[in-house]
Design a protein around this motif. Structure first.
Motif, short mmCIF file in Angstrom:
data_model
loop_
_atom_site.label_atom_id
_atom_site.label_comp_id
_atom_site.label_asym_id
_atom_site.label_seq_id
_atom_site.Cartn_x
_atom_site.Cartn_y
_atom_site.Cartn_z
N TRP A 153 94.30 75.00 -3.47
CA TRP A 153 94.28 75.69 -4.70
C TRP A 153 95.76 76.20 -4.62
O TRP A 153 96.58 76.21 -5.59
CB TRP A 153 93.56 76.93 -4.81
N TRP A 206 86.99 72.14 -13.05
CA TRP A 206 87.94 72.36 -11.98
C TRP A 206 86.90 72.28 -10.80
O TRP A 206 87.32 72.38 -9.58
CB TRP A 206 88.42 73.67 -12.22
N SER A 225 93.88 77.24 -13.56
CA SER A 225 93.57 77.17 -12.06
C SER A 225 93.93 78.68 -11.70
O SER A 225 93.98 78.50 -10.32
CB SER A 225 94.47 76.38 -11.54
#
Length: 132
Positions: free
Chosen positions: A89, A41, A69
């Motif tokens: 994000w 990530w 996430s």
């Protein structure tokens, strides 16, 4: 072995445009799942966006992408997510959540069960009790 090689190539590509093209061409939901499970990530959201945009992305992969996430934050503290300065994000977890909620991802035999902490479970149950 060829599938593993393909996934490794995508994970270590330096050319992000080429990597996202490779993800778009994957026709196997298991490969998308393995790719998502092994994604770093720290490399941003291009590959994860390509995974969830792939028509072969299944529900379990979508759930995993949401969990990995830190999408759980959207469920437990929506206000802080909306106020977050992490635009990429926030957009990603909101998009994944929307797709999960609208049942966009296909069903498959692959399963994903996130390992929620006791605190996460408590918060989710507390939120759920508001709606039941």
């Amino acid at each position: 072995m060829k599938k593993i090689s393909c996934i490794e190539t995508i994970l270590y590509y330096e050319d992000l445009n080429e990597a996202t093209k490779q993800v778009a061409s994957i026709g196997d939901s298991e490969m998308l799942y393995v790719l998502a499970a092994n994604y770093n990530w720290d490399n941003g959201f291009s590959i994860p966006r390509a995974i969830i945009a792939n028509n072969n992305c299944d529900m379990s992969t979508g759930l995993m992408m949401f969990y990995l996430s830190d999408g759980i934050k959207l469920l437990s503290d929506k206000e802080s997510v909306e106020q977050s300065g992490l635009d990429e994000w926030r957009k990603f977890i909101t998009e994944v959540y929307s797709k999960l909620e609208m049942d966009v991802f296909k069903r498959s035999s692959i399963s994903y069960y996130p390992e929620l902490t006791k605190v996460q479970l408590f918060k989710l149950k507390k939120i759920e009790s508001k709606y039941t």
